[in-house]
Design an enzyme around this catalytic site. Structure first.
Site, PDB file in Angstrom:
ATOM      1  CG  ASP A 150       0.005  -4.515  -9.763  1.00  0.00           C
ATOM      2  OD1 ASP A 150      -0.710  -4.018  -8.864  1.00  0.00           O
ATOM      3  OD2 ASP A 150       0.817  -5.440  -9.541  1.00  0.00           O
ATOM      4  CE1 TYR A 174      -5.581   2.601  -4.709  1.00  0.00           C
ATOM      5  CE2 TYR A 174      -5.270   0.259  -5.151  1.00  0.00           C
ATOM      6  CZ  TYR A 174      -4.785   1.552  -5.136  1.00  0.00           C
ATOM      7  OH  TYR A 174      -3.502   1.799  -5.544  1.00  0.00           O
ATOM      8  CE  LYS A 178      -3.649   5.164  -8.458  1.00  0.00           C
ATOM      9  NZ  LYS A 178      -2.988   6.473  -8.177  1.00  0.00           N
TER      10      LYS A 178
HETATM   11  O1  TDX Z   1      -3.776  -8.351   7.007  1.00  0.00           O
HETATM   12  C1  TDX Z   1      -3.656  -8.668   5.806  1.00  0.00           C
HETATM   13  N1  TDX Z   1      -3.699  -9.981   5.444  1.00  0.00           N
HETATM   14  C2  TDX Z   1      -3.592 -10.403   4.164  1.00  0.00           C
HETATM   15  O2  TDX Z   1      -3.631 -11.614   3.885  1.00  0.00           O
HETATM   16  C3  TDX Z   1      -3.488  -7.678   4.772  1.00  0.00           C
HETATM   17  C4  TDX Z   1      -3.423  -6.214   5.122  1.00  0.00           C
HETATM   18  C5  TDX Z   1      -3.372  -8.112   3.469  1.00  0.00           C
HETATM   19  N2  TDX Z   1      -3.445  -9.434   3.173  1.00  0.00           N
HETATM   20  C6  TDX Z   1      -3.314  -9.851   1.761  1.00  0.00           C
HETATM   21  C7  TDX Z   1      -4.235  -9.167   0.781  1.00  0.00           C
HETATM   22  C8  TDX Z   1      -3.409  -9.132  -0.482  1.00  0.00           C
HETATM   23  O3  TDX Z   1      -3.556 -10.359  -1.186  1.00  0.00           O
HETATM   24  O4  TDX Z   1      -1.990  -9.492   1.360  1.00  0.00           O
HETATM   25  C9  TDX Z   1      -1.964  -9.033   0.007  1.00  0.00           C
HETATM   26  C10 TDX Z   1      -1.437  -7.622  -0.003  1.00  0.00           C
HETATM   27  O5  TDX Z   1      -2.405  -6.817   0.629  1.00  0.00           O
HETATM   28  P1  TDX Z   1      -2.252  -5.227   0.734  1.00  0.00           P
HETATM   29  O6  TDX Z   1      -0.952  -4.918   1.397  1.00  0.00           O
HETATM   30  O7  TDX Z   1      -3.501  -4.680   1.309  1.00  0.00           O
HETATM   31  O8  TDX Z   1      -2.080  -4.839  -0.795  1.00  0.00           O
HETATM   32  P2  TDX Z   1      -3.018  -5.110  -2.088  1.00  0.00           P
HETATM   33  O9  TDX Z   1      -4.417  -5.336  -1.729  1.00  0.00           O
HETATM   34  O10 TDX Z   1      -2.335  -6.170  -2.912  1.00  0.00           O
HETATM   35  O11 TDX Z   1      -2.894  -3.698  -2.801  1.00  0.00           O
HETATM   36  C11 TDX Z   1      -1.608  -3.110  -2.848  1.00  0.00           C
HETATM   37  O12 TDX Z   1      -1.002  -3.180  -4.093  1.00  0.00           O
HETATM   38  C12 TDX Z   1      -1.333  -2.269  -5.063  1.00  0.00           C
HETATM   39  C13 TDX Z   1      -1.666  -1.713  -2.301  1.00  0.00           C
HETATM   40  O13 TDX Z   1      -2.430  -1.664  -1.139  1.00  0.00           O
HETATM   41  C14 TDX Z   1      -2.158  -0.764  -3.292  1.00  0.00           C
HETATM   42  O14 TDX Z   1      -2.065   0.542  -2.787  1.00  0.00           O
HETATM   43  C15 TDX Z   1      -1.362  -0.867  -4.537  1.00  0.00           C
HETATM   44  O15 TDX Z   1      -1.889  -0.008  -5.487  1.00  0.00           O
END
Ligand code: TDX
Length: 369
Positions: A150, A174, A178
């Site tokens: 998404d 990223y 995609k």
């Molecule tokens: O340490 C952290 N602290 C934090 O606040 C990390 C790792 C993330 N976050 C936040 C960033 C995002 O708002 O949490 C949310 C989720 O982060 P991620 O797990 O890195 O995911 P996101 O950036 O939303 O992207 C994910 O969703 C779509 C996946 O990583 C992708 O592979 C997918 O395509």
């Protein structure tokens, strides 16, 4: 499709796809791909599976321990951006169905090394499409299923939700890579009539996820009494999808979707990051007996991610109406299952953290390129 084993969809509800399929899965040693294979290989003994995986840092052969000895499963270490190797694998295996998971997927890493993302996600998808065009497209019922995200839609405003026609507006290297891959897949449908389908899913979570993503990172840090780093103010909203629901959704689209179409897959579970981390603290407290206030004290606000999308929200009504799929797991239950898995599977966690499995890969497959 044979009316026999059919994971997660109504028995016999196939679309006429033939049985005894050769199913080529890319990225099957990664998080979502390995969940898909563990759910599918034992349940579809009349289909043959070939898993192509480069075995990068986020892939782990231990994810496939339960299926690697099954007679309908083969593995080949291969870089999907290597067109020659991909072509050879296709010409040998002659896939009827390709389920393409392989991707670099961590936004923070894409900010540090965007080139790896273009190579794996754009060039890799291009090479697979070319090989599919050459070796598979003429096979009756052939299908190239592209697994996407998404994040290609960018950040959604107000109360709106992403639908399949929402304009692409990626924010990170990223999501841009995609988006480029999705455009290529769609162009191969329009230009060459290649039988393709695309799914764009929301944030997955569940067992075997590499602990760089929000949920597994927070679970492990909470279990170990380490800081829980929240980017910015923790108000960013994501829609959370349990990985097994995602894999069911892919089968639903393979069996009942239409070629050339895109389907959004969501968990119907929007949560601000803050809320997710608080729930993780509550579940870990219940499981371990640690007072929840102690866990919540670990929450630490850190510098925000550049280009951090505020909100992702999926409208998954098309897949529900056309393919009969809705998520089955509630967030609380699936999170509890995930927390229990990370507590129990210490060997897996220690292995991925210590790089032990990387050494195992080097011993068994040679050094990584
Ligand atoms: O340490 C952290 N602290 C934090 O606040 C990390 C790792 C993330 N976050 C936040 C960033 C995002 O708002 O949490 C949310 C989720 O982060 P991620 O797990 O890195 O995911 P996101 O950036 O939303 O992207 C994910 O969703 C779509 C996946 O990583 C992708 O592979 C997918 O395509």
């Amino acid at each position: 499709m044979d009316a026999g084993p059919s994971y997660g969809v109504s028995p016999g509800a196939g679309s006429g796809r033939k049985s005894n399929m050769n199913i080529l899965v890319t990225g099957g040693a990664g998080f979502i791909g390995s969940n898909f294979l563990r759910m599918s290989v034992p349940n579809r003994p009349s289909d043959s599976f070939l898993n192509l995986d480069k075995l990068t840092y986020a892939a782990n052969p231990a994810n496939l321990a339960g299926i690697e000895s099954l007679p309908n499963y083969q593995f080949e270490r291969l870089d999907i951006a290597d067109g020659k190797a991909v072509g050879e694998a296709f010409s040998r295996f002659l896939p009827d169905l390709v389920v393409h998971f392989a991707a670099e997927s961590h936004v923070d890493r894409s900010i540090r090394s965007p080139g790896d993302f273009v190579q794996a996600n754009v060039v890799g998808t291009f090479q697979l499409l070319e090989a599919f065009r050459t070796h598979s497209a003429a096979r009756p019922g052939a299908l190239f299923h592209h697994v996407s995200t998404d994040e290609v839609y960018g950040s959604v405003e107000g109360d709106a939700r992403f639908v399949e026609t929402t304009r692409y507006d990626p924010s990170s290297p990223y999501s841009a890579s995609k988006a480029a891959a999705d455009h290529l897949v769609r162009a191969y449908w329009r230009t060459y009539g290649l039988p393709v389908r695309i799914t764009n899913c929301s944030n997955n979570y569940g067992p075997y996820q590499f602990p760089e993503k929000l949920i597994p990172l927070m679970i492990l840090n909470a279990l170990e009494g380490k800081p829980l780093p929240i980017y910015g103010r923790g108000l960013n909203v994501r829609d959370w999808l349990f990985v097994e629901d995602h894999c069911d959704a892919i089968w639903a689209v393979v069996e009942r979707g239409k070629n050339g179409e895109t389907y959004n897959i969501g968990g119907n579970c929007e949560r601000a990051n803050m809320e997710v981390v608080n729930t993780i603290c509550e579940v870990v407290a219940e499981e371990t007996g640690t007072p929840v206030v102690e866990l919540k004290k670990l929450i630490t606000y850190v510098e925000d991610r550049p280009g951090h999308d505020l909100r992702y929200a999926i409208d998954a009504s098309k897949i529900a109406a056309e393919c009969g799929w809705v998520p089955k797991h509630s967030f609380k239950e699936a999170l509890l299952e995930t927390v229990r898995w990370y507590r129990q599977e210490r060997a897996w966690v220690d292995g991925v953290r210590s790089g032990e499995y990387l050494r195992w890969v080097e011993t068994n497959y040679g050094a990584r390129s």
